[in-house]
Design an enzyme around this catalytic site. Structure first.
Site, mmCIF file in Angstrom:
data_model
loop_
_atom_site.group_PDB
_atom_site.id
_atom_site.type_symbol
_atom_site.label_atom_id
_atom_site.label_comp_id
_atom_site.label_asym_id
_atom_site.label_seq_id
_atom_site.Cartn_x
_atom_site.Cartn_y
_atom_site.Cartn_z
ATOM 1 N N SER A 29 39.583 -23.032 -46.973
ATOM 2 C CA SER A 29 38.887 -23.546 -45.794
ATOM 3 C C SER A 29 38.353 -22.390 -44.963
ATOM 4 O O SER A 29 38.562 -21.217 -45.286
ATOM 5 C CB SER A 29 39.838 -24.403 -44.949
ATOM 6 O OG SER A 29 40.886 -23.591 -44.435
ATOM 7 N N LYS A 30 37.692 -22.725 -43.866
ATOM 8 C CA LYS A 30 37.060 -21.703 -43.021
ATOM 9 C C LYS A 30 38.057 -20.660 -42.533
ATOM 10 O O LYS A 30 37.717 -19.499 -42.367
ATOM 11 C CB LYS A 30 36.379 -22.371 -41.818
ATOM 12 C CG LYS A 30 35.110 -23.115 -42.182
ATOM 13 C CD LYS A 30 34.465 -23.744 -40.954
ATOM 14 C CE LYS A 30 33.198 -24.500 -41.329
ATOM 15 N NZ LYS A 30 32.604 -25.170 -40.154
ATOM 16 N N ARG A 31 39.281 -21.082 -42.310
ATOM 17 C CA ARG A 31 40.239 -20.128 -41.759
ATOM 18 C C ARG A 31 40.612 -19.042 -42.773
ATOM 19 O O ARG A 31 41.141 -17.999 -42.402
ATOM 20 C CB ARG A 31 41.496 -20.840 -41.258
ATOM 21 C CG ARG A 31 42.334 -21.501 -42.324
ATOM 22 C CD ARG A 31 43.410 -22.382 -41.704
ATOM 23 N NE ARG A 31 44.128 -23.144 -42.695
ATOM 24 C CZ ARG A 31 45.163 -22.675 -43.384
ATOM 25 N NH1 ARG A 31 45.580 -21.446 -43.177
ATOM 26 N NH2 ARG A 31 45.776 -23.423 -44.266
#
Length: 477
Positions: A242-244
């Site tokens: 994911s983006k994190r």
């Protein structure tokens, strides 16, 4: 005679080309190339609100950057809506589908009731055998598949193995919405059939879709493609990427200075094994790739491993290839336009000459470009903090004295400048490093660089003398 292998990559254009999508495209491409077949490209743009032209352009651009080509024209799913409706109407006329007049409120109540009872089947089939004369006036019905109520739906998956669903748990899925728009489930089946797709290779988040789509194939009497559902890519911590975790789009890896062949090599090893081999040429990938070698467990994305692999490809690339890669990446990086404006034939020649020393230290193109900054820096040179501290008044005076010796060199080269600097340090009674470090700081603005005599040779006599005089003449702070 077996059918020729035809795979397809079918992204939804709602954003960039996800790095996981890049791997899926690569697996499809490799499998098709391995068996002398074709890989087709279909843009699944039926979600009109979220599908955008920039997203389509980003997907095509990302595939081209990865070096993944496709056969024939790109197919746009939305343009085939009339064909999808035709098949829905065919199933309706054959008694294999029916009109459903359930209202949105009724459907919501059904779903809530089913979930409360722990059932996976969310639609209760109330219009399955109901007389259409009972239909409410003016209500536009959906068309649903009359799915099998008993028995099993089975997929012999090349990655997941044999996967079985009990038909009693599967809904009568919607083929055509009340507004006349085909659903994704129907469109995918019709398009794969019409495009003669023999192998569907996609993420395992589509595994449940495979059961529903097989029911449509069976109802139509069509041959089901060979299915392969590959595990999704997870982040280093084991959760879904994911983006994190960092960059998600293929375009971001280009902007971070990764070489396309390094990313391709890294992606092929995410979930696919071929002994202990880590480095693959494209030809080796094609020759070795097969579906049963893909593991069932999610692969973890390891940024350090990608960086290490990228460093390998930088070191083993030719100097000319790397200069070309630098020029290609400039439009996508901060300050790239400024550097591009300076990319004269003279600078390109200097880059080529400096590349052997630069590429040994760099793991990305950004590091390579940063390491080469002294080649395209403006005068007077901006110094970093360490170079500023090093070039104290005493060091600047030393540099000013050295200019006289260097100015006397007629045949400027790494060898002649080294001889001159060594002779100078001996005459001054100081170690070579005590001369070389101020010299490096004055010429590059930094305390680290390729070999100082390489730097002298690449910059050339006139530029070196000018930079050294700039620092010798700089007033004390």
């Amino acid at each position: 005679m077996t059918d020729p292998v035809i795979t397809r990559f079918a992204p939804s254009p709602t954003g960039f080309l996800h790095i996981g999508g890049g791997r899926t495209a690569l697996f499809n491409w490799l499998y098709a190339r391995r068996f002398g077949g074709k890989m087709l490209l279909r843009i699944e743009d039926t979600d009109r609100e979220r599908s955008t032209e920039p997203a389509i352009a980003a997907i095509l651009d990302g595939l081209k950057w990865l070096g993944i080509d496709w056969d024939g024209d790109t197919v746009y799913q939305f343009s085939r809506a009339a064909r999808h409706r035709e098949i829905a109407e065919q199933l309706l006329s054959e008694g294999k589908a029916y009109r459903c007049y359930a209202t949105p409120e009724e459907l919501t109540a059904m779903r809530e009731k089913a979930r409360a009872e722990g059932k996976s089947k969310l639609y209760d089939g109330r219009w399955r055998d109901r007389d259409p004369s009972e239909a409410p006036a003016g209500f536009k019905p959906a068309i649903r598949l009359k799915a099998q109520l008993t028995g099993e739906t089975v997929i012999e998956d090349q990655v997941q193995g044999r996967v079985v669903w009990q038909n009693e748990n599967l809904d009568d899925l919607v083929l055509l919405r009340g507004d006349g728009n085909p659903t994704y489930m129907l469109a995918v089946v019709v398009d794969d059939h019409d495009m003669n797709v023999t192998h569907v290779i996609r993420g395992d988040d589509h595994l449940t879709n495979a059961a529903r789509q097989k029911q449509i194939y069976d109802a139509l009497g069509w041959k089901v493609p060979v299915m392969s559902h590959i595990p999704l890519i997870h982040g280093p911590d084991g959760s879904k990427l994911s983006k994190r975790h960092g960059a998600l789009g293929v375009d971001a890896y280009r902007a971070m200075g990764y070489l396309p062949r390094a990313v391709r090599n890294y992606l092929v090893r995410l979930g696919w094994a071929h002994g202990d081999q880590e480095i693959f040429s494209t030809e080796e990938m094609i020759a070795a790739f097969d579906l049963p070698q893909i593991g069932r467990s999610p692969a973890r994305f390891d940024f350090a491993k990608l960086e290490s692999l990228n460093g390998h490809y930088i070191r083993t690339s030719t100097d000319a290839e790397l200069v070309d890669e630098i020029e290609r990446v400039l439009p996508y990086i901060p300050n790239g336009a400024v550097i591009a404006a300076k990319m004269t034939p003279e600078l390109r020649t200097k880059l080529l000459a400096a590349m052997p020393g630069l590429k040994e230290r760099a793991k990305t193109l950004l590091e390579l470009i940063d390491g080469a900054a002294f080649l395209y820096a403006d005068r007077p040179l901006a110094l970093d903090d360490k170079a500023t501290a090093l070039l104290n008044p005493e060091a600047r005076a030393l540099v000013g004295t050295l200019v006289q010796d260097l100015s006397a060199i007629a045949d400027w080269s790494a060898q002649t400048t080294e001889e001159a600097v060594r002779a100078f340090s001996e005459r001054q009674g100081i170690k070579l490093g005590a001369v070389a470090q101020p010299l490096r700081a004055a010429l590059t603005g930094r305390t680290t660089s390729p070999g100082i005599f390489e730097v002298l040779a690449v910059l050339g006599k006139a530029e070196c003398i000018a930079r050294l005089k700039d620092q010798a003449d700089r007033p004390a702070n």
